[in-house]
Motif scaffolding. Sequence first.
Motif, PDB file in Angstrom:
ATOM      1  N   ARG A 101      -0.280  -0.266 -20.430  1.00 15.81           N
ATOM      2  CA  ARG A 101       0.870  -0.035 -19.506  1.00 15.81           C
ATOM      3  C   ARG A 101       1.253   1.484 -20.021  1.00 15.81           C
ATOM      4  NH1 ARG A 101       6.514  -2.702 -18.831  1.00 15.81           N
ATOM      5  NH2 ARG A 101       7.593  -0.956 -17.615  1.00 15.81           N
ATOM      6  N   ARG A 102       1.265   2.419 -18.956  1.00 16.55           N
ATOM      7  CA  ARG A 102       1.565   3.938 -19.000  1.00 16.55           C
ATOM      8  C   ARG A 102       3.082   4.172 -19.049  1.00 16.55           C
ATOM      9  NH1 ARG A 102      -2.913   7.557 -17.659  1.00 16.55           N
ATOM     10  NH2 ARG A 102      -1.161   8.874 -17.498  1.00 16.55           N
ATOM     11  N   HIS A 103       3.657   4.291 -20.184  1.00 15.30           N
ATOM     12  CA  HIS A 103       5.141   4.542 -20.174  1.00 15.30           C
ATOM     13  C   HIS A 103       5.635   5.964 -19.644  1.00 15.30           C
ATOM     14  CE1 HIS A 103       5.643   0.837 -22.490  1.00 15.30           C
ATOM     15  NE2 HIS A 103       4.529   1.512 -23.385  1.00 15.30           N
ATOM     16  N   GLN A 104       4.724   6.889 -19.608  1.00 22.60           N
ATOM     17  CA  GLN A 104       4.960   8.208 -19.124  1.00 22.60           C
ATOM     18  C   GLN A 104       4.771   8.385 -17.521  1.00 22.60           C
ATOM     19  OE1 GLN A 104       3.028  11.423 -21.384  1.00 22.60           O
ATOM     20  NE2 GLN A 104       4.210  10.656 -23.438  1.00 22.60           N
ATOM     21  N   GLY A 105       4.069   7.577 -17.150  1.00 20.40           N
ATOM     22  CA  GLY A 105       3.389   7.701 -15.685  1.00 20.40           C
ATOM     23  C   GLY A 105       2.670   8.726 -15.633  1.00 20.40           C
TER      24      GLY A 105
END
Length: 52
Positions: A23-27
Amino acid sequence: MVRTWAPDDLWDIAEPLIPTPPRRHQGGGRRRTDDRAVLAAIVYLTQAGCSW
């Protein structure tokens, strides 16, 4: 075309073997390519005898 080279039977076997994407929290970054489309491309290359 994806369902031709990666039918449901093959996808049912391969799907549990593919790790879940982190999962990429920062986008940002590139959008992940569909796993089933990648599997279909690999099967196509092996069946067609194309070189990498």
